[in-house]
Design a protein around this motif. Structure first.
Motif, PDB file in Angstrom:
ATOM      1  N   UNK A   1       6.277   1.170  -8.744  1.00  0.00           N
ATOM      2  CA  UNK A   1       5.522   0.086  -9.278  1.00  0.00           C
ATOM      3  C   UNK A   1       6.360  -1.154  -8.991  1.00  0.00           C
ATOM      4  N   UNK A   2       7.759  -1.128  -9.520  1.00  0.00           N
ATOM      5  CA  UNK A   2       8.365  -2.341  -9.136  1.00  0.00           C
ATOM      6  C   UNK A   2       8.399  -2.785  -7.754  1.00  0.00           C
ATOM      7  N   UNK A   3       8.806  -1.575  -6.983  1.00  0.00           N
ATOM      8  CA  UNK A   3       8.947  -1.916  -5.268  1.00  0.00           C
ATOM      9  C   UNK A   3       7.570  -2.397  -4.798  1.00  0.00           C
TER      10      UNK A   3
ATOM     11  N   UNK B   1       0.892  -1.237   0.081  1.00  0.00           N
ATOM     12  CA  UNK B   1       0.094  -0.066  -0.016  1.00  0.00           C
ATOM     13  C   UNK B   1       0.787   1.137  -0.040  1.00  0.00           C
ATOM     14  N   UNK B   2       1.870   1.042   0.831  1.00  0.00           N
ATOM     15  CA  UNK B   2       2.887   2.296   0.710  1.00  0.00           C
ATOM     16  C   UNK B   2       3.427   2.766  -0.666  1.00  0.00           C
ATOM     17  N   UNK B   3       3.841   1.632  -1.540  1.00  0.00           N
ATOM     18  CA  UNK B   3       4.369   1.839  -2.547  1.00  0.00           C
ATOM     19  C   UNK B   3       3.253   2.019  -3.789  1.00  0.00           C
ATOM     20  N   UNK B   4       1.872   1.777  -3.476  1.00  0.00           N
ATOM     21  CA  UNK B   4       0.952   2.211  -4.346  1.00  0.00           C
ATOM     22  C   UNK B   4       0.536   3.541  -4.416  1.00  0.00           C
ATOM     23  N   UNK B   5       0.420   4.096  -3.042  1.00  0.00           N
ATOM     24  CA  UNK B   5       0.033   5.289  -2.816  1.00  0.00           C
ATOM     25  C   UNK B   5       1.098   6.283  -3.268  1.00  0.00           C
ATOM     26  N   UNK B   6       2.581   5.739  -3.058  1.00  0.00           N
ATOM     27  CA  UNK B   6       3.494   6.564  -3.468  1.00  0.00           C
ATOM     28  C   UNK B   6       3.791   6.753  -4.880  1.00  0.00           C
ATOM     29  N   UNK B   7       3.381   5.705  -5.529  1.00  0.00           N
ATOM     30  CA  UNK B   7       3.497   5.530  -7.036  1.00  0.00           C
ATOM     31  C   UNK B   7       2.503   6.742  -7.610  1.00  0.00           C
ATOM     32  N   UNK B   8       1.187   6.766  -6.863  1.00  0.00           N
ATOM     33  CA  UNK B   8      -0.090   7.710  -7.298  1.00  0.00           C
ATOM     34  C   UNK B   8       0.467   9.067  -7.227  1.00  0.00           C
ATOM     35  N   UNK B   9       1.283   9.475  -5.922  1.00  0.00           N
ATOM     36  CA  UNK B   9       1.781  10.774  -5.749  1.00  0.00           C
ATOM     37  C   UNK B   9       2.727  10.877  -6.861  1.00  0.00           C
ATOM     38  N   UNK B  10       3.797  10.024  -7.196  1.00  0.00           N
ATOM     39  CA  UNK B  10       4.631  10.278  -8.085  1.00  0.00           C
ATOM     40  C   UNK B  10       4.278  10.790  -9.503  1.00  0.00           C
ATOM     41  N   UNK B  11       3.315   9.893  -9.826  1.00  0.00           N
ATOM     42  CA  UNK B  11       2.460  10.044 -11.048  1.00  0.00           C
ATOM     43  C   UNK B  11       1.705  11.698 -11.282  1.00  0.00           C
ATOM     44  N   UNK B  12       1.316  11.927  -9.989  1.00  0.00           N
ATOM     45  CA  UNK B  12       0.784  13.412 -10.231  1.00  0.00           C
ATOM     46  C   UNK B  12       1.640  14.363 -10.761  1.00  0.00           C
ATOM     47  N   UNK B  13       2.832  14.224 -10.152  1.00  0.00           N
ATOM     48  CA  UNK B  13       3.893  15.235 -10.395  1.00  0.00           C
ATOM     49  C   UNK B  13       4.601  14.942 -11.738  1.00  0.00           C
TER      50      UNK B  13
END
Length: 507
Positions: free
Chosen positions: A157-159, A128-140
């Motif tokens: 995504x990989x992590x 869940x940590x990497x899922x949410x982090x991926x979404x945030x990184x995608x926004x930027x």
């Protein structure tokens, strides 16, 4: 943090925790070079999840087998995930207070207690940590596209996939966010799909690895496809119901007969909301994104493809950890800004949100108490579910470890009474009878287990011990050999066999 703080005094749960931590020889070594190599090579428990294994090794390195430390690390991940979700949704929508409401529901909904309070489910909070982090990184990345920012998304995504394969649907989720709130579908839609191709490729590889490591798809044959689809539909309806009325939550929900009305109600609800989301894509785009985010992220754990625990249970609270974000998003966006046009209406909305969060706090606090130890957890599970033979078996195991043989024997008997082909409970019944020094009776239960499944090393070992207690040494040796042939790492059987051979050479 305050709601989950009691877990610092909680124990390991004897249900997967022993496989992930307390009885896993690689994890018990802590962080070692061999352990790290093993984490990347192993597909133990059916998944390739090296980061989850490494996180458990790190906990052992720091806390040893102090369960409180392991619990608090999971809580810390959950707190960080809550903050990341708030920042990600605020960046996505620009609606700070709505994002705060979604994050509060995510943090405090009682359906999420299982993912946080169960040490074996570290993979939930970690992925869940990497899922949410991926979404945030995608926004930027969307705000200012660059190769570096895109690579950051790919790394997340990989992590995430290395933590738990549930991230396979993330590329589709990002496309949903492209539609709303990012509004990128007004441009070159084909380019959006091409942009996600590397992510789809990673998801495909992870999916194939999961499929083939889950014993080459053996579990796919556990139930007919139509039965699995029906269970998935009804379970989806139950997940939606529990977001509003989260009571009688259990660590195990057994498979059982499904009434026709349950199928009809769930199917109609899913169809109706899906039709409404599609029909109102332009008017209520948040409904489209939130609803299909819920459905798509839930799909890998829906039971249509039966991996792991899905063989014997219909649903699981932990499967909602990320999917509920979609439903929470719908709730947060339901009131339009045009309605919140006076201080009184804003105050009313704020008061309603606070009441909902307070109710969640109360419910989560109560649910958390059931996770303090194995006996408490499974006593509660059998009290809130029907015909839960797996929960009875696990309760029996926990009682046996406490020396409560009579109570454990009763629990195992309940398990086989509900499911007469439940081989594990027959082995456990034999074990209890051996403890009572009743090898003849134990032998009958072990033989019953073997008649159901001929590949049970524990049953063969039990037969060997029973025969040895009856003075039938040569027969016992043969059964110890059978146990070792099935499981070369069965140390107890090896010990008995070695002892018998030494006694044979030195009468």
């Amino acid at each position: 943090m305050l709601v989950y703080l009691p877990v610092r005094n909680y124990d390991f749960i004897r249900y997967d925790d022993e496989q992930y931590v307390t009885e896993n020889p690689q994890v018990l070594k802590g962080l070692t070079a061999d352990g790290l190599l093993w984490a990347f090579k192993t597909t133990q428990l059916g998944f390739w999840q090296p980061l989850s294994w490494i996180s458990h090794m790190a906990d052992v390195e720091v806390f040893g087998l102090n369960a409180g430390g392991h619990h608090l690390v999971s809580v810390l991940f959950h707190v960080i995930n809550t903050l990341l979700l708030f920042f990600a949704l605020s960046a996505l929508t620009g609606a700070v207070w709505r994002g705060a409401f979604v994050a509060a529901l995510f943090a405090l909904h009682p359906m999420h207690v299982e993912s946080v309070a169960w040490i074996a489910e570290r993979k939930d909070v970690l992925s869940g940590f990497f899922w949410i982090l991926a979404v945030w990184a995608y926004v930027y990345y969307v705000l200012r596209p660059s190769a570096g920012r895109y690579m950051l998304v790919l790394c997340c995504v990989v992590l995430g996939l290395m933590s738990k394969p549930m991230l396979v649907t993330l590329p589709i989720v990002l496309l949903l966010f492209d539609y709303w709130p990012l509004g990128r579908f007004s441009g070159n839609v084909r380019a959006l799909f091409i942009e996600k191709l590397p992510m789809f490729a990673l998801s495909a590889v992870s999916g194939l690895v999961t499929f083939f490591t889950e014993t080459a798809g053996r579990n796919l044959q556990t139930a007919p496809l139509d039965g699995r689809i029906i269970n998935a539909v009804v379970s989806c309806g139950r997940y939606i119901a529990k977001v509003f009325y989260p009571v009688r939550l259990s660590v195990i929900y057994p498979l059982g007969d499904i009434a026709l009305w349950q199928i009809i109600v769930s199917a109609c609800m899913i169809a109706a909301v899906s039709a409404a989301a599609l029909w109102n894509m332009k008017r209520y785009p948040y409904l489209f994104t939130g609803w299909f985010l819920f459905l798509i992220v839930m799909l890998p754990s829906s039971g249509i493809v039966t991996f792991g625990a899905l063989e014997f249970q219909s649903m699981a609270d932990r499967y909602t950890y990320v999917p509920y974000v979609g439903l929470f998003l719908i709730f947060a966006m339901a009131l339009p800004d045009s309605w919140l046009n006076t201080p009184a209406k804003k105050n009313a909305a704020a008061a309603a949100a606070i009441i909902v969060v307070l109710v969640c706090i109360t419910a989560s606090t109560r649910q958390l108490r059931h996770w303090r130890d194995t006996i408490t957890l499974f006593q509660y599970a059998v009290s809130v579910t029907q015909r839960n033979y797996v929960a009875y078996n696990n309760l029996g195991t926990a009682l046996a470890l406490k020396g409560l043989d009579n109570a454990s024997f009763t629990a195992f008997e309940m398990a086989v009474a509900i499911e007469p082909t439940y081989k594990t409970a027959y082995v456990n019944l034999g074990n209890v009878l051996l403890q009572r020094n009743k090898p003849e009776e134990a032998l009958r239960y072990y033989e019953k287990a073997v008649s159901i499944d001929t590949q049970l090393p524990g049953a063969y070992h039990g037969i060997g011990v029973a025969l040895l207690s009856m003075g039938r040494r040569s027969e016992a040796a043969a059964y110890f050999e059978k146990a070792i042939a099935i499981d070369p790492n069965h140390q107890a059987a090896r010990h008995f066999l070695k002892s018998l051979r030494e006694q044979g050479n030195n009468p």
